[in-house]
Motif scaffolding. Structure first.
Motif, mmCIF file in Angstrom:
data_model
loop_
_atom_site.group_PDB
_atom_site.id
_atom_site.type_symbol
_atom_site.label_atom_id
_atom_site.label_comp_id
_atom_site.label_asym_id
_atom_site.label_seq_id
_atom_site.Cartn_x
_atom_site.Cartn_y
_atom_site.Cartn_z
ATOM 1 N N LYS A 38 48.282 -65.185 -7.594
ATOM 2 C CA LYS A 38 47.161 -65.807 -8.301
ATOM 3 C C LYS A 38 46.370 -64.797 -9.120
ATOM 4 N N ASP A 39 46.465 -63.500 -8.776
ATOM 5 C CA ASP A 39 45.747 -62.486 -9.543
ATOM 6 C C ASP A 39 46.263 -62.377 -10.978
ATOM 7 N N LEU A 40 47.422 -62.956 -11.249
ATOM 8 C CA LEU A 40 47.953 -62.922 -12.607
ATOM 9 C C LEU A 40 47.302 -63.973 -13.500
ATOM 10 N N LEU A 41 46.561 -64.908 -12.898
ATOM 11 C CA LEU A 41 45.856 -65.929 -13.671
ATOM 12 C C LEU A 41 44.536 -65.374 -14.182
ATOM 13 N N PRO A 42 44.016 -65.900 -15.296
ATOM 14 C CA PRO A 42 42.742 -65.420 -15.841
ATOM 15 C C PRO A 42 41.606 -65.592 -14.834
ATOM 16 N N ALA A 43 40.686 -64.621 -14.816
ATOM 17 C CA ALA A 43 39.559 -64.666 -13.891
ATOM 18 C C ALA A 43 38.689 -65.912 -14.129
ATOM 19 N N SER A 44 38.577 -66.315 -15.400
ATOM 20 C CA SER A 44 37.754 -67.486 -15.714
ATOM 21 C C SER A 44 38.331 -68.748 -15.078
ATOM 22 N N PHE A 45 39.646 -68.847 -15.011
ATOM 23 C CA PHE A 45 40.284 -69.999 -14.390
ATOM 24 C C PHE A 45 40.151 -69.931 -12.867
ATOM 25 N N LEU A 46 40.334 -68.736 -12.305
ATOM 26 C CA LEU A 46 40.239 -68.595 -10.854
ATOM 27 C C LEU A 46 38.861 -68.969 -10.333
ATOM 28 N N SER A 47 37.817 -68.618 -11.093
ATOM 29 C CA SER A 47 36.452 -68.893 -10.629
ATOM 30 C C SER A 47 36.130 -70.387 -10.646
ATOM 31 N N ALA A 48 36.909 -71.187 -11.371
ATOM 32 C CA ALA A 48 36.626 -72.623 -11.484
ATOM 33 C C ALA A 48 37.581 -73.481 -10.659
ATOM 34 N N ILE A 49 38.418 -72.872 -9.820
ATOM 35 C CA ILE A 49 39.382 -73.626 -9.026
ATOM 36 C C ILE A 49 38.657 -74.496 -7.984
ATOM 37 N N ASP A 50 39.058 -75.769 -7.915
ATOM 38 C CA ASP A 50 38.483 -76.685 -6.909
ATOM 39 C C ASP A 50 39.289 -76.650 -5.616
ATOM 40 N N ILE A 51 40.580 -76.595 -5.740
ATOM 41 C CA ILE A 51 41.451 -76.616 -4.558
ATOM 42 C C ILE A 51 42.482 -75.498 -4.694
ATOM 43 N N GLU A 52 42.616 -74.711 -3.663
ATOM 44 C CA GLU A 52 43.621 -73.644 -3.654
ATOM 45 C C GLU A 52 44.552 -73.887 -2.475
ATOM 46 N N VAL A 53 45.825 -73.993 -2.744
ATOM 47 C CA VAL A 53 46.821 -74.243 -1.708
ATOM 48 C C VAL A 53 47.787 -73.068 -1.667
ATOM 49 N N THR A 54 47.875 -72.456 -0.522
ATOM 50 C CA THR A 54 48.825 -71.360 -0.330
ATOM 51 C C THR A 54 50.039 -71.886 0.423
ATOM 52 N N ILE A 55 51.193 -71.795 -0.211
ATOM 53 C CA ILE A 55 52.427 -72.282 0.401
ATOM 54 C C ILE A 55 53.143 -71.100 1.034
ATOM 55 N N GLY A 56 53.151 -71.059 2.342
ATOM 56 C CA GLY A 56 53.791 -69.961 3.050
ATOM 57 C C GLY A 56 55.236 -70.272 3.370
ATOM 58 N N VAL A 57 55.844 -69.385 4.134
ATOM 59 C CA VAL A 57 57.233 -69.592 4.565
ATOM 60 C C VAL A 57 57.248 -70.676 5.648
ATOM 61 N N PRO A 58 58.094 -71.676 5.516
ATOM 62 C CA PRO A 58 58.124 -72.757 6.517
ATOM 63 C C PRO A 58 58.428 -72.229 7.918
ATOM 64 N N ALA A 59 57.797 -72.831 8.924
ATOM 65 C CA ALA A 59 58.071 -72.458 10.309
ATOM 66 C C ALA A 59 59.469 -72.925 10.690
ATOM 67 N N THR A 247 52.216 -56.005 -19.974
ATOM 68 C CA THR A 247 50.974 -55.950 -19.194
ATOM 69 C C THR A 247 51.031 -56.801 -17.923
ATOM 70 N N PRO A 248 51.534 -58.055 -17.956
ATOM 71 C CA PRO A 248 51.640 -58.808 -16.702
ATOM 72 C C PRO A 248 52.561 -58.148 -15.671
ATOM 73 N N VAL A 249 53.623 -57.505 -16.133
ATOM 74 C CA VAL A 249 54.535 -56.840 -15.205
ATOM 75 C C VAL A 249 53.847 -55.633 -14.561
ATOM 76 N N ILE A 250 53.163 -54.837 -15.389
ATOM 77 C CA ILE A 250 52.453 -53.663 -14.870
ATOM 78 C C ILE A 250 51.354 -54.101 -13.909
ATOM 79 N N THR A 251 50.604 -55.124 -14.316
ATOM 80 C CA THR A 251 49.550 -55.641 -13.440
ATOM 81 C C THR A 251 50.131 -56.153 -12.130
ATOM 82 N N GLY A 252 51.263 -56.842 -12.222
ATOM 83 C CA GLY A 252 51.914 -57.348 -11.017
ATOM 84 C C GLY A 252 52.334 -56.224 -10.089
ATOM 85 N N ALA A 253 52.859 -55.124 -10.659
ATOM 86 C CA ALA A 253 53.267 -53.984 -9.836
ATOM 87 C C ALA A 253 52.062 -53.356 -9.141
ATOM 88 N N LEU A 254 50.967 -53.214 -9.872
ATOM 89 C CA LEU A 254 49.744 -52.659 -9.273
ATOM 90 C C LEU A 254 49.255 -53.528 -8.123
#
Length: 572
Positions: A38-59, A247-254
């Protein structure tokens, strides 16, 4: 519900269309963004998110439930290790209508293939047995001890490191040795692997990168080794067009490095580069890579130790010392190649390996004529004498051919880049040409590399370093273009080069006897080190010299036969 997606201008990647998302929200539509980070998304969009769903590895219970619904038979034989490392895509690919037994087998194969990114190296040498690594071995030894502390349940922080050095110096081999010595898994990845393991689009490259990091976390305690890190470009060197994609690749690596370090998992982060200056500065800072360690080309006792490792008891210490004296410096990869070649020579002759076989492998026959060798020797001796006259230490000089160069002079560059030190570099670079002119058969095209070095330093003094009457700074990467377009700069640099060339000619004229003596010794021994040169200079100081050294030099030159110039060796 509406998902927004737009392709980049190059058509090679996927980018978040922030403007379109804003318009959709203003029109009362629902916007769903799906991202692996999610850090690859713009900060302005992240600050306005109403619902955040994290999909993990299924049990494992959820996976068994899906198999029951889709397949025939019971999935009771499915264990958590059978699906280790598998994501949603791999699970969906393996689970399909048919028997549960076949589905479980597919899951196991998929997990095994995924696990192949983690490797063990039972034949790698132990860290304790390594030679030729210097400071890197000290760090590696501590890393092995830290892993032992972690296994004992003691809280220990692993120190990450970026290994910098020429190709063949054993950076990858060091990672393998740590893995074997600490009995941990090694996860090796690289920018090239991110491309080869994806379609090459932006989204695929980032996901492939994340797979490597996640594999290291899942295999912990483990080592994550990022090879050829300079393939991930520095943002300081990117053009505006390249920045859009990279830039997205470098940011992703960081972000992945930050997540790894913050996870608390016992994963040792290692990376290797041949050009540390090309690595993104944000990656090099402490907290990501704690240390930058230079892996130098071994020499002396360390080089002898590497030969001993490859040769065993085939040659005596005295014979190995002879080889080391001639070779001086070599990477572990070079030594391995030479020993293998020498063994083939001995096998073809039907006898045990001899010192002569290894000499043949390390120093191939030189087919240059005596005139050509003398020309190279005088050229390199000119560099040496200029350096010694200006107080710059010389580490080594040789007339052995290597990498396309007919000879090489290695000087110790001053740690302080004053104008005096830089001007000395220019004079030393031009002294080979001066020796060609005064003592040899005239300048040749082989000195072009010397001219390039002198021009680069002289230009930087005026246009980058602020050491020649101006404070204006230009990036070193654009200096060649400046020389082509700025006639005043070109004129000033040419004046500087001519003055340095005159100084080089003065030194060669006054020290002609010493140049000749060093050249003659190189013709006999091929390689001279700092101690050899010191002894030679001391002997010359005790020898009476002609009163008119200048006229003696000119007379020697006028009586010399000009050799064939069709094969001009490259000297540096």
């Amino acid at each position: 519900m509406q998902a927004t997606r737009s392709f980049s201008k190059s058509g090679s990647g996927i980018a978040f269309d922030e403007e379109r998302a804003v318009k959709s929200l203003a029109g009362g539509q629902t916007v769903v963004a799906v991202t692996a980070a999610k850090d690859l998304l713009p900060a302005s969009f992240l600050s306005a998110i109403d619902i955040e769903v994290t999909i993990g590895v299924p049990a494992i219970t959820s996976i068994r439930h899906v198999i029951r619904e889709v397949c025939t038979g019971s999935p009771r034989g499915l264990k958590i290790g059978d699906v280790k490392g598998l994501g949603l895509v791999e699970l969906a690919t393996a689970i399909r209508p048919g028997s549960a037994k076949e589905t479980i087998e597919r899951l196991r194969r998929s997990s095994a293939n995924k696990a192949r990114v983690t490797l063990t190296f039972p034949n790698a040498p132990l860290v304790a047995d390594l030679v030729g690594y210097g400071e890197a071995k000290t760090w590696a030894t501590q890393a092995v001890e830290d892993f032992a502390e972690i296994r004992a349940g003691k809280p220990t922080r692993l120190t990450s490191a970026l290994l910098a050095g020429p190709p063949g110096t054993g950076k990858t081999a060091l990672a393998q040795s740590i893995a074997r010595s600490a009995d941990v898994r090694l996860v090796a990845t690289s920018v090239a692997a991110w491309f080869s393991n994806s379609r090459g689009d932006l989204d695929g490259v980032i996901k492939a990168m994340q797979v490597g990091f996640q594999a290291a976390v899942e295999a912990a305690p483990s080592i994550l080794f990022l090879d050829e890190l300079d393939a991930l470009p520095s943002r300081e060197r990117l053009s505006s067009h390249g920045a859009d994609w990279w830039t997205p690749v470098i940011t992703g690596a960081l972000l992945e490095v930050d997540r790894l370090r913050a996870s608390g998992k016992p994963v040792l982060l290692m990376a290797a580069t041949n050009h540390v200056g090309h690595v993104e500065p944000a990656l090099r800072r402490p907290g990501r890579f704690d240390r930058v360690i230079e892996v130098a080309i071994p020499e002396g006792d360390e080089l002898a130790g590497i030969f001993c490792q490859h040769l065993g008891s085939d040659l005596t210490d005295a014979e190995i010392a002879t080889i080391v004296r001639l070779v001086r410096r070599a990477t572990g990869a070079e030594v391995g190649g030479w020993v293998e070649t020498a063994r083939r020579i001995a096998a073809a002759a039907g006898r045990p390996l001899t010192c002569h076989d290894l000499l043949t492998a390390t120093i191939p026959a030189d087919h240059r004529s005596l005139d050509e060798l003398r020309r190279v020797a005088l050229h390199e001796a000119g560099h040496v004498v200029a350096a010694l006259t200006l107080g710059v230490p010389v580490r080594e000089v040789t007339i052995l051919e290597k990498n396309g160069a007919g000879g090489r002079t290695e000087i110790a560059v001053a740690s302080t880049d004053t104008i005096e030190a830089l001007r000395a570099q220019i004079v030393i670079a031009l002294a080979g040409r001066a020796s060609d002119e005064i003592l040899g058969s005239g300048p040749g095209a082989g000195a072009a590399e010397d001219l390039a070095i002198a021009t680069r330093v002289a230009t930087a003094c005026r246009a980058s370093f602020g050491l020649a009457g101006t404070l204006l700074h230009h990036d070193p990467d654009v200096l060649q273009h400046r020389l082509l377009t700025d006639s005043r700069l070109t004129h000033d640099v040419e004046d500087d080069l001519q003055n340095a060339h005159a100084e080089a000619r003065r030194i060669i004229t006054e020290q002609g006897d010493l140049v000749e003596a060093i050249a003659g010794e190189m013709m006999r021994r091929k390689v001279l080190d700092a101690e050899d040169l010191r002894l030679l200079v001391d002997r010359r100081a005790d020898t009476p010299r002609p009163r008119n050294a200048s006229s003696t030099v000119e007379n020697r030159r006028s009586n010399r036969t000009v050799p064939d110039r069709r094969t001009t060796p490259k000297a540096s």
